[in-house]
Motif scaffolding. Structure first.
Motif, mmCIF file in Angstrom:
data_model
loop_
_atom_site.group_PDB
_atom_site.id
_atom_site.type_symbol
_atom_site.label_atom_id
_atom_site.label_comp_id
_atom_site.label_asym_id
_atom_site.label_seq_id
_atom_site.Cartn_x
_atom_site.Cartn_y
_atom_site.Cartn_z
ATOM 1 N N ASN A 202 62.196 38.488 125.233
ATOM 2 C CA ASN A 202 62.726 37.864 124.014
ATOM 3 C C ASN A 202 61.752 36.840 123.441
ATOM 4 O O ASN A 202 61.182 36.033 124.177
ATOM 5 C CB ASN A 202 64.054 37.171 124.320
ATOM 6 C CG ASN A 202 65.120 38.142 124.777
ATOM 7 O OD1 ASN A 202 64.918 39.347 124.712
ATOM 8 N ND2 ASN A 202 66.246 37.628 125.248
ATOM 9 N N GLY A 203 61.582 36.904 122.124
ATOM 10 C CA GLY A 203 60.770 35.899 121.447
ATOM 11 C C GLY A 203 59.279 36.177 121.483
ATOM 12 O O GLY A 203 58.491 35.384 120.953
ATOM 13 N N HIS A 204 58.883 37.307 122.059
ATOM 14 C CA HIS A 204 57.444 37.614 122.115
ATOM 15 C C HIS A 204 56.972 38.371 120.872
ATOM 16 O O HIS A 204 55.811 38.793 120.817
ATOM 17 C CB HIS A 204 57.113 38.383 123.400
ATOM 18 C CG HIS A 204 57.096 37.492 124.608
ATOM 19 N ND1 HIS A 204 55.946 37.161 125.285
ATOM 20 C CD2 HIS A 204 58.103 36.810 125.206
ATOM 21 C CE1 HIS A 204 56.241 36.339 126.271
ATOM 22 N NE2 HIS A 204 57.553 36.112 126.256
ATOM 23 N N GLU A 231 61.759 40.833 119.195
ATOM 24 C CA GLU A 231 61.688 41.525 120.485
ATOM 25 C C GLU A 231 63.085 41.664 121.092
ATOM 26 O O GLU A 231 63.879 40.738 121.094
ATOM 27 C CB GLU A 231 60.719 40.850 121.468
ATOM 28 C CG GLU A 231 60.455 41.675 122.733
ATOM 29 C CD GLU A 231 60.033 43.121 122.436
ATOM 30 O OE1 GLU A 231 60.910 43.957 122.152
ATOM 31 O OE2 GLU A 231 58.818 43.412 122.486
ATOM 32 N N ASN A 232 63.318 42.866 121.547
ATOM 33 C CA ASN A 232 64.627 43.243 122.105
ATOM 34 C C ASN A 232 65.741 43.038 121.083
ATOM 35 O O ASN A 232 66.881 42.730 121.468
ATOM 36 C CB ASN A 232 64.923 42.494 123.406
ATOM 37 C CG ASN A 232 63.953 42.903 124.485
ATOM 38 O OD1 ASN A 232 63.627 44.081 124.611
ATOM 39 N ND2 ASN A 232 63.462 41.945 125.248
ATOM 40 N N PRO A 291 71.081 35.600 123.353
ATOM 41 C CA PRO A 291 70.470 35.262 124.625
ATOM 42 C C PRO A 291 69.268 34.327 124.448
ATOM 43 O O PRO A 291 68.771 34.148 123.336
ATOM 44 C CB PRO A 291 70.037 36.618 125.179
ATOM 45 C CG PRO A 291 69.826 37.464 123.982
ATOM 46 C CD PRO A 291 70.841 37.007 122.971
ATOM 47 N N ALA A 292 68.804 33.798 125.556
ATOM 48 C CA ALA A 292 67.706 32.836 125.526
ATOM 49 C C ALA A 292 66.378 33.532 125.239
ATOM 50 O O ALA A 292 66.260 34.753 125.379
ATOM 51 C CB ALA A 292 67.640 32.099 126.860
ATOM 52 N N GLY A 293 65.413 32.754 124.853
ATOM 53 C CA GLY A 293 64.046 33.279 124.715
ATOM 54 C C GLY A 293 63.492 33.178 123.313
ATOM 55 O O GLY A 293 62.279 33.273 123.114
ATOM 56 N N SER A 295 64.202 30.607 121.040
ATOM 57 C CA SER A 295 64.203 29.260 120.480
ATOM 58 C C SER A 295 63.848 28.276 121.599
ATOM 59 O O SER A 295 64.744 27.854 122.311
ATOM 60 C CB SER A 295 65.598 28.979 119.904
ATOM 61 O OG SER A 295 65.661 27.709 119.333
ATOM 62 N N PRO A 296 62.574 27.969 121.844
ATOM 63 C CA PRO A 296 61.443 28.312 121.002
ATOM 64 C C PRO A 296 60.950 29.747 121.241
ATOM 65 O O PRO A 296 61.317 30.385 122.227
ATOM 66 C CB PRO A 296 60.371 27.306 121.438
ATOM 67 C CG PRO A 296 60.679 27.085 122.894
ATOM 68 C CD PRO A 296 62.183 27.135 122.987
ATOM 69 N N MET A 297 60.076 30.174 120.316
ATOM 70 C CA MET A 297 59.475 31.499 120.384
ATOM 71 C C MET A 297 58.309 31.539 121.371
ATOM 72 O O MET A 297 57.801 30.503 121.800
ATOM 73 C CB MET A 297 58.948 31.898 118.994
ATOM 74 C CG MET A 297 60.014 32.039 117.924
ATOM 75 S SD MET A 297 60.987 33.536 118.109
ATOM 76 C CE MET A 297 59.768 34.803 117.753
ATOM 77 N N HIS A 298 57.900 32.754 121.709
ATOM 78 C CA HIS A 298 56.768 32.966 122.635
ATOM 79 C C HIS A 298 55.780 33.932 121.991
ATOM 80 O O HIS A 298 55.396 34.941 122.582
ATOM 81 C CB HIS A 298 57.274 33.534 123.955
ATOM 82 C CG HIS A 298 58.341 32.705 124.585
ATOM 83 N ND1 HIS A 298 58.077 31.592 125.348
ATOM 84 C CD2 HIS A 298 59.690 32.795 124.518
ATOM 85 C CE1 HIS A 298 59.216 31.039 125.738
ATOM 86 N NE2 HIS A 298 60.207 31.753 125.257
ATOM 87 N N LYS A 299 55.387 33.654 120.757
ATOM 88 C CA LYS A 299 54.538 34.588 120.009
ATOM 89 C C LYS A 299 53.215 34.808 120.738
ATOM 90 O O LYS A 299 52.669 33.880 121.334
ATOM 91 C CB LYS A 299 54.277 34.042 118.596
ATOM 92 C CG LYS A 299 55.557 33.715 117.823
ATOM 93 C CD LYS A 299 55.276 33.122 116.450
ATOM 94 C CE LYS A 299 56.555 32.543 115.854
ATOM 95 N NZ LYS A 299 56.386 32.019 114.496
ATOM 96 N N GLU A 300 52.711 36.044 120.629
ATOM 97 C CA GLU A 300 51.463 36.364 121.341
ATOM 98 C C GLU A 300 50.277 36.555 120.402
ATOM 99 O O GLU A 300 49.142 36.491 120.833
ATOM 100 C CB GLU A 300 51.661 37.602 122.214
ATOM 101 C CG GLU A 300 52.681 37.370 123.330
ATOM 102 C CD GLU A 300 52.651 38.448 124.392
ATOM 103 O OE1 GLU A 300 51.599 39.114 124.553
ATOM 104 O OE2 GLU A 300 53.687 38.640 125.047
ATOM 105 N N GLY A 301 50.557 36.892 119.135
ATOM 106 C CA GLY A 301 49.462 36.903 118.163
ATOM 107 C C GLY A 301 48.780 38.227 117.890
ATOM 108 O O GLY A 301 47.775 38.268 117.176
ATOM 109 N N ALA A 302 49.294 39.337 118.442
ATOM 110 C CA ALA A 302 48.771 40.641 117.996
ATOM 111 C C ALA A 302 49.381 40.955 116.631
ATOM 112 O O ALA A 302 50.363 40.329 116.216
ATOM 113 C CB ALA A 302 49.124 41.725 118.997
ATOM 114 N N ILE A 303 48.810 41.909 115.927
ATOM 115 C CA ILE A 303 49.390 42.363 114.647
ATOM 116 C C ILE A 303 49.725 43.847 114.781
ATOM 117 O O ILE A 303 48.884 44.639 115.263
ATOM 118 C CB ILE A 303 48.409 42.170 113.472
ATOM 119 C CG1 ILE A 303 47.931 40.727 113.398
ATOM 120 C CG2 ILE A 303 49.078 42.578 112.162
ATOM 121 C CD1 ILE A 303 46.850 40.498 112.339
#
Ligand code: AHR
Length: 512
Positions: A202-204, A231-232, A291-293, A295-303
């Motif tokens: 979540n959040g990725h 995500e998800n 669900p959790a994940g 807030s905050p986000m876990h961005k990875e930075g691919a496009i």
């Protein structure tokens, strides 16, 4: 110089300048400032800018995309007509004449080189294929240009980016998509995703989605909807489903789809008709907390473009332009960008009359064999068969018997037939029998789905030679459709009635 001549000269210069600014006949200028100029002025600069149709910075004068042609596997970069202007599609047309091209790179117009190339295998789905280069002819600023038509097993990615938000950094993004080519497969996305092609939780992801995959209920109306792929889940609000009963989707030919996310506790979704009017805010509020994940986000930075974060690649969609920003764009900037998109004047290709073999025309194919002349090629349970179709047939039967003529997927001087009611699916042969199947972009599919028209074998009408089996022609036999040779080991190759069975009347479509 006498004062009267000076005045004349001055007014001539003024008139020329004015004419240039408003656009001379036959030459429509790009309206500036362009989306990335707007976002830069607002303090949220573009860190990625992709388009096959136009420049997204007024000063940009580089390449928009690269095509590769099938005839010799060489590539050609396609640039602009002028700085800040529209794509030079004529360069593509001449490079790809009498063969086919695919889009191998969509260049990033920022200086960060966040270029998109066909996506590698991921947690779901194998290597993605490049999109056909000429499948989406449209007009922009009065010029003929091409969008990116994504079918299943097609998509683009860049896992090694510069400047794209990571972790809980804020960002915004938009794409211009279209409600003429969409489905409920996962996931027609543009934006931020995992750098390893997998679902990392979540959040990725933080990507804008357009389609009819209703992940959380309720989804109101029939869609397609602009959603946030975090995500998800495809989110229309912090609770997942829509909190906006008036958001029944966006059915426009060109759709602005916009998402922004501050990375910690806020995201907003907007859509708009990319040909007129302003944006509708469909959601603006908290990020999901359960669900959790997220807030905050876990961005990875691919496009990604046209696929999900884990490379889920069963979605279809059209893409014309899109940008990603560093920082959360203001609503004022979003509105100015929408106004600029509208100013492009995106339009469909010139209408093509039905019942002809010109690309874009919708047709039905009637058998000409005596005793079968009320039968048409239609799909049924994915098979190509012939059925009697008449004005009193059901709407479904009529649609099943209607096909959109496309430039041949493997040779653009021949034709392919896209299903009228299953966009992205084409007539193709396999073991010499014809089926309706989703275009996967593979070389084999392209060839199997390409047919070259010639004068009908029975002396009228049209016969269609298979591109990769040129002695075989589309034929009906026992109400099933094959590619058949004139005499051969299969029952459907029988010489009896071969000429009539391989001759078709290209007719007005049962479903225009
Ligand atoms: O969030 C929806 C999709 O779920 C993502 O795009 C994909 O990574 C996962 O399958």
């Amino acid at each position: 110089m006498p004062r009267s001549r000076l005045a004349l000269l001055f007014s001539a210069i003024l008139a020329f300048t004015a004419a240039t600014l408003v656009g001379l006949p036959g030459r429509s200028l790009a309206a500036g400032p362009l989306p990335c100029d707007i976002y830069a002025s607002a303090g949220t600069p573009c860190v990625a800018a992709h388009s096959t149709t136009r420049a997204l910075f007024a000063a940009y004068n580089g390449n928009l995309y690269q095509v590769r042609r099938a005839s010799d596997n060489t590539t050609r970069n396609i640039g602009l007509l002028a700085a800040g202007d529209y794509a030079n599609a004529a360069a593509q047309d001449s490079f790809c004449a009498n063969t086919t091209c695919v889009i191998t790179i969509i260049y990033d117009q920022t200086s960060r080189h966040n270029d998109l190339t066909p996506a590698p295998p991921g947690g779901v789905g194998g290597q993605d294929n490049p999109a056909p280069a000429d499948a989406l002819p449209v007009t922009a600023g009065g010029h003929n240009v091409y969008g990116v038509s994504i079918s299943r097993v097609m998509g683009y990615r860049d896992n090694s980016t510069s400047g794209i938000a990571t972790g809980s950094q804020p960002e915004g993004m938009y794409m211009v998509a279209s409600a003429t080519h969409f489905n409920n497969g996962c996931c027609f996305d543009y934006g931020n995703a995992e750098t390893n092609n997998r679902d990392n939780g979540n959040g990725h992801m933080d990507a804008v989605y357009f389609g009819t995959l209703c992940w959380f209920s309720p989804c109101n109306g029939g869609g397609p909807w602009v959603m946030a792929d975090l995500e998800n889940g495809l989110f229309q609000s912090n609770t997942g489903g829509s909190q906006n009963t008036s958001n029944t989707g966006s059915r426009n030919g060109f759709v602005t789809a916009l998402l922004k996310n501050n990375g910690t506790n806020f995201f907003a979704l907007k859509d708009g008709n990319a040909q007129s009017g302003s944006l509708n805010t469909r959601y603006s509020g908290a990020l999901p907390t359960s669900p959790a994940g997220y807030s905050p986000m876990h961005k990875e930075g691919a496009i990604i473009l046209g696929i999900g974060g884990d490379n889920s690649n069963s979605a279809i969609g059209n893409f014309f332009e899109g940008v990603m920003t560093a920082g959360l764009p203001s609503d004022t900037a979003d509105n100015q960008v929408q106004a600029n998109i509208v100013a492009v004047g995106y339009g469909g290709p010139s209408p093509v009359a039905g019942g002809t073999l010109n690309p874009g025309s919708t047709i039905s194919l009637r058998a000409t064999t005596s005793g079968s002349t009320t039968r048409y090629i239609r799909h049924q349970n994915n098979n190509a068969v012939t059925s009697v179709i008449s004005s009193s047939s059901s709407a479904l039967d009529k649609s099943d018997a209607s096909w959109i003529v496309r430039r041949g997927l493997a040779n653009n001087s021949c034709v392919s037939f896209e299903s009228r009611n299953y966009p992205g699916d084409f007539l193709r042969h396999s073991n010499f029998q014809l089926f309706r199947q989703p275009m996967d972009g593979s070389a084999l599919f392209r060839s199997d789905a390409t047919f070259c028209p010639q004068a009908g074998h029975s002396g009228s009408g049209t016969s269609f030679a298979s591109l990769n089996f040129p002695t075989r022609f589309i034929r009906h036999f026992n109400n099933t459709v094959y590619i058949a040779s004139n005499g051969g080991s299969n029952a459907f190759d029988t010489t009896t009635n071969w000429a009539a069975d391989t001759t078709w009347a290209v007719s007005a479509p049962w479903t225009p």
